[in-house]
Design a protein around this motif. Structure first.
Motif, mmCIF file in Angstrom:
data_model
loop_
_atom_site.group_PDB
_atom_site.id
_atom_site.type_symbol
_atom_site.label_atom_id
_atom_site.label_comp_id
_atom_site.label_asym_id
_atom_site.label_seq_id
_atom_site.Cartn_x
_atom_site.Cartn_y
_atom_site.Cartn_z
ATOM 1 N N ALA A 124 -47.891 -16.065 -65.432
ATOM 2 C CA ALA A 124 -49.293 -15.834 -65.031
ATOM 3 C C ALA A 124 -49.928 -16.954 -64.212
ATOM 4 N N SER A 125 -49.174 -18.004 -63.864
ATOM 5 C CA SER A 125 -49.864 -19.189 -63.336
ATOM 6 C C SER A 125 -49.876 -19.312 -61.822
ATOM 7 N N THR A 126 -49.022 -18.582 -61.129
ATOM 8 C CA THR A 126 -48.971 -18.664 -59.663
ATOM 9 C C THR A 126 -48.607 -17.286 -59.116
ATOM 10 N N GLY A 127 -48.672 -17.131 -57.811
ATOM 11 C CA GLY A 127 -48.155 -15.952 -57.124
ATOM 12 C C GLY A 127 -48.691 -14.629 -57.642
ATOM 13 N N TYR A 128 -47.773 -13.662 -57.773
ATOM 14 C CA TYR A 128 -48.177 -12.304 -58.164
ATOM 15 C C TYR A 128 -48.713 -12.237 -59.588
ATOM 16 N N GLY A 129 -48.199 -13.085 -60.489
ATOM 17 C CA GLY A 129 -48.669 -13.055 -61.876
ATOM 18 C C GLY A 129 -50.099 -13.542 -61.984
ATOM 19 N N ASP A 146 -41.386 -21.739 -72.510
ATOM 20 C CA ASP A 146 -40.321 -20.915 -71.949
ATOM 21 C C ASP A 146 -40.446 -19.460 -72.432
ATOM 22 N N ALA A 147 -40.813 -18.584 -71.507
ATOM 23 C CA ALA A 147 -41.019 -17.167 -71.852
ATOM 24 C C ALA A 147 -39.755 -16.520 -72.407
ATOM 25 N N PHE A 148 -38.588 -17.098 -72.083
ATOM 26 C CA PHE A 148 -37.326 -16.523 -72.561
ATOM 27 C C PHE A 148 -37.072 -16.867 -74.031
ATOM 28 N N ALA A 180 -29.897 -7.813 -59.769
ATOM 29 C CA ALA A 180 -30.819 -8.090 -60.871
ATOM 30 C C ALA A 180 -32.030 -7.146 -60.772
ATOM 31 N N LYS A 181 -32.504 -6.909 -59.549
ATOM 32 C CA LYS A 181 -33.647 -5.999 -59.379
ATOM 33 C C LYS A 181 -33.251 -4.561 -59.746
ATOM 34 N N ASP A 182 -32.001 -4.172 -59.438
ATOM 35 C CA ASP A 182 -31.525 -2.838 -59.867
ATOM 36 C C ASP A 182 -31.610 -2.740 -61.392
ATOM 37 N N ALA A 235 -43.171 -9.048 -49.245
ATOM 38 C CA ALA A 235 -42.768 -10.457 -49.149
ATOM 39 C C ALA A 235 -44.003 -11.321 -48.959
ATOM 40 N N LEU A 236 -44.101 -12.393 -49.732
ATOM 41 C CA LEU A 236 -45.227 -13.322 -49.599
ATOM 42 C C LEU A 236 -44.785 -14.745 -49.867
ATOM 43 N N VAL A 237 -45.538 -15.702 -49.327
ATOM 44 C CA VAL A 237 -45.215 -17.108 -49.589
ATOM 45 C C VAL A 237 -45.624 -17.436 -51.013
ATOM 46 N N THR A 238 -44.655 -17.721 -51.864
ATOM 47 C CA THR A 238 -44.948 -18.231 -53.199
ATOM 48 C C THR A 238 -43.959 -19.366 -53.444
ATOM 49 N N GLN A 239 -44.111 -20.047 -54.560
ATOM 50 C CA GLN A 239 -43.193 -21.159 -54.830
ATOM 51 C C GLN A 239 -41.752 -20.665 -54.898
ATOM 52 N N SER A 240 -41.551 -19.460 -55.437
ATOM 53 C CA SER A 240 -40.183 -18.957 -55.555
ATOM 54 C C SER A 240 -39.644 -18.484 -54.220
ATOM 55 N N SER A 241 -40.442 -17.712 -53.469
ATOM 56 C CA SER A 241 -39.889 -17.111 -52.251
ATOM 57 C C SER A 241 -39.615 -18.151 -51.177
HETATM 58 P P1 NAD Z 1 -43.996 -17.576 -58.544
HETATM 59 O O1 NAD Z 1 -42.998 -18.670 -58.410
HETATM 60 O O2 NAD Z 1 -45.275 -17.725 -57.802
HETATM 61 O O3 NAD Z 1 -44.392 -17.369 -60.100
HETATM 62 C C1 NAD Z 1 -43.454 -17.427 -61.111
HETATM 63 C C2 NAD Z 1 -44.149 -17.479 -62.457
HETATM 64 O O4 NAD Z 1 -43.130 -17.474 -63.463
HETATM 65 C C3 NAD Z 1 -44.991 -18.748 -62.702
HETATM 66 O O5 NAD Z 1 -46.143 -18.405 -63.432
HETATM 67 C C4 NAD Z 1 -44.078 -19.612 -63.560
HETATM 68 O O6 NAD Z 1 -44.754 -20.543 -64.411
HETATM 69 C C5 NAD Z 1 -43.411 -18.520 -64.384
HETATM 70 N N1 NAD Z 1 -42.150 -18.947 -64.995
HETATM 71 C C6 NAD Z 1 -41.011 -19.384 -64.396
HETATM 72 N N2 NAD Z 1 -40.079 -19.662 -65.333
HETATM 73 C C7 NAD Z 1 -40.651 -19.403 -66.539
HETATM 74 C C8 NAD Z 1 -40.212 -19.505 -67.872
HETATM 75 N N3 NAD Z 1 -38.980 -19.895 -68.187
HETATM 76 N N4 NAD Z 1 -41.108 -19.199 -68.845
HETATM 77 C C9 NAD Z 1 -42.372 -18.799 -68.574
HETATM 78 N N5 NAD Z 1 -42.825 -18.644 -67.322
HETATM 79 C C10 NAD Z 1 -41.966 -18.947 -66.321
HETATM 80 O O7 NAD Z 1 -43.230 -16.236 -58.191
HETATM 81 P P2 NAD Z 1 -43.640 -14.860 -57.496
HETATM 82 O O8 NAD Z 1 -43.145 -14.894 -56.100
HETATM 83 O O9 NAD Z 1 -45.060 -14.500 -57.774
HETATM 84 O O10 NAD Z 1 -42.668 -13.869 -58.273
HETATM 85 C C11 NAD Z 1 -43.064 -13.109 -59.391
HETATM 86 C C12 NAD Z 1 -42.283 -11.795 -59.396
HETATM 87 O O11 NAD Z 1 -42.622 -11.056 -58.216
HETATM 88 C C13 NAD Z 1 -40.756 -11.993 -59.363
HETATM 89 O O12 NAD Z 1 -40.152 -10.999 -60.146
HETATM 90 C C14 NAD Z 1 -40.429 -11.762 -57.892
HETATM 91 O O13 NAD Z 1 -39.101 -11.338 -57.670
HETATM 92 C C15 NAD Z 1 -41.432 -10.660 -57.562
HETATM 93 N N6 NAD Z 1 -41.685 -10.500 -56.117
HETATM 94 C C16 NAD Z 1 -41.978 -11.580 -55.322
HETATM 95 C C17 NAD Z 1 -42.154 -11.372 -53.963
HETATM 96 C C18 NAD Z 1 -42.453 -12.543 -53.031
HETATM 97 O O14 NAD Z 1 -42.238 -12.410 -51.823
HETATM 98 N N7 NAD Z 1 -42.970 -13.636 -53.523
HETATM 99 C C19 NAD Z 1 -42.081 -10.081 -53.419
HETATM 100 C C20 NAD Z 1 -41.840 -9.005 -54.267
HETATM 101 C C21 NAD Z 1 -41.629 -9.221 -55.623
#
Ligand code: NAD
Length: 393
Positions: A49-54, A111-113, A243-245, A272-278
């Motif tokens: 929930a802290s960055t990006g789409y969450g 750790d959410a896992f 993994a997405k499948d 597709a969007l700029v996030t820390q992961s992408s």
């Molecule tokens: P992000 O890096 O902005 O956010 C990831 C979130 O996961 C953060 O809140 C982080 O703290 C949390 N996180 C990571 N490891 C964790 C752990 N072990 N325990 C608890 N929290 C944890 O990423 P995003 O780009 O918003 O991606 C979120 C989802 O959206 C992913 O499934 C991604 O594949 C999907 N998505 C992203 C894009 C894109 O272009 N960014 C496009 C389509 C779908």
């Protein structure tokens, strides 16, 4: 402390607390200006929930629907010399803004896992909310420790069956480069599925369900990505695509499982969007800067908050039946994948060189958006001012 960006490769190792708060507020302001939706969510857990789409999902739930939210994430607080991570500051800013509006907002950092974090959320719901009506799963992680076996799985981006070579933009050297990624082993595929597939999403639903914390009509949504033809062999047909499948198959399994409480489970395919992961994935940023220029020119560019607002308003809580594609997936990547947009991407991709990259792409917009992820480059923030980096929840 005076906080300036310190960029190492595809990550910025500092974050600005005031800039992060401004960024969060801008997203809240966007949602406040939109019409509210019919029967929106009221008690929500967002995992990731802290960055990006969450983060956008948490903001839309709280400020678009006055929902109580529990946010789960994995962030680091400041340690005296180092700033906290952006997600830490974002979440503090979110909680403050929510409380100002008398909205319930609590966060679990860990750790959410792990079983411990799941149990902490179970306890919070029991204590404060009784049940929840929406769980958004938006974790993007490089690795997962299996809570049952203790094994660590690593997620890798690799093609399957053959190697993959294409051009990619190196933001460190500011030059295009050709990268080859070797084909994945069966073990690479298995481990990537274990991290980014649906296993952990299902574990969350199972533990909440066993504790009878899912309200009648409960809904859960996880985020997926499809992407264009130019990255198909490395993304959707590669390890992450597998993994997405798996995530998408898990949605069907969860939908069955939730029938007894009239619950539903979906995958939403986002753009597709700029996030820390992408930004850490090779090839994707080059595609993204070409795509963004085209989408901005056509007036159809959206960022995380606009995407997620549209997901809630037009799909999840539109008051109409939720319509998926032929495989039941909600598609908010429809504008990205529009034929005219992708034709243009395919025309430009082979023409890109170091000399014309500024002309053909939105590279400057990308740099701005990347810095904004960490709270930098915002005109209203004084980056020469001394700021308190040691913010606490
Ligand atoms: P992000 O890096 O902005 O956010 C990831 C979130 O996961 C953060 O809140 C982080 O703290 C949390 N996180 C990571 N490891 C964790 C752990 N072990 N325990 C608890 N929290 C944890 O990423 P995003 O780009 O918003 O991606 C979120 C989802 O959206 C992913 O499934 C991604 O594949 C999907 N998505 C992203 C894009 C894109 O272009 N960014 C496009 C389509 C779908």
């Amino acid at each position: 402390m005076i906080v300036q960006p310190r960029i190492r490769g595809f990550i910025c190792t500092t974050a600005h607390p005031v800039g992060c708060a401004v960024q969060v507020q801008q997203q809240i302001d966007y949602v406040r200006c939109q019409p509210s939706f019919t029967n929106g969510p009221k008690k929500v857990v967002v995992v990731g929930a802290s960055t990006g789409y969450g983060l956008a999902s948490r903001i839309v739930s709280a400020f678009g629907s006055q929902a109580a939210t529990i946010g789960v994430f994995f962030e680091k607080e400041a340690d005296g010399k180092r700033t906290a991570t952006a997600g830490w500051y974002n979440s503090i800013a979110f909680e403050k803004a929510a409380r100002r509006e008398n909205l319930y907002a609590k966060s679990v950092n860990g750790d959410a896992f792990s079983d411990e974090v799941k149990e902490a959320v179970v306890d919070l719901i029991k204590k404060d909310l009784d049940s929840i009506d929406l769980l958004i799963y938006s974790v993007a992680a490089p690795r997962r420790i299996d809570s049952k076996t203790g094994q660590t799985y690593k997620s890798v981006l690799k093609p399957i069956g053959k190697s993959y070579t294409n051009k990619s933009f190196n933001f460190d050297t500011n030059r295009l480069e050709t990268i080859t990624l070797e084909s994945a082993s069966e073990e690479d595929i298995r481990q990537t599925i274990a991290v980014m597939g649906g296993d952990d999403w299902k574990l969350w639903i199972d533990v909440l369900s066993q504790n009878q914390l899912l309200a009648n009509g409960f809904m859960t949504v996880a985020y997926s990505y499809m992407g264009p033809e130019v990255t198909r062999d490395i993304y959707r047909n590669g390890t992450i695509g597998r993994a997405k499948d798996h995530l998408e198959a898990t949605a069907h399994q969860l939908a069955q499982q939730l029938q007894t409480i009239h619950g539903r489970a979906f995958v939403s395919v986002n753009k597709a969007l700029v996030t820390q992961s992408s930004s850490a994935i090779p090839f994707i940023p080059l595609y993204f800067i070409i795509l963004t220029k085209i989408m901005k020119e056509k007036g159809i560019y959206e960022d995380c908050i606009q995407q997620i607002y549209r997901l809630f308003a037009q799909h999840l809580y539109s008051g109409k039946n939720i319509m998926g594609d032929s495989q039941g997936r909600i598609r908010i990547d429809n504008l990205e994948l529009r034929e005219d947009i992708q034709k243009e991407v395919q025309k430009i991709w082979p023409q890109i060189t170091d000399d014309n990259i500024e002309k053909f792409t939105d590279i400057s917009g990308y740099r701005e958006d990347f810095l904004k992820l960490f709270g930098f480059g915002l005109p209203s923030v004084d980056y020469n001012a001394d700021v308190d980096i040691d913010l606490k929840f």
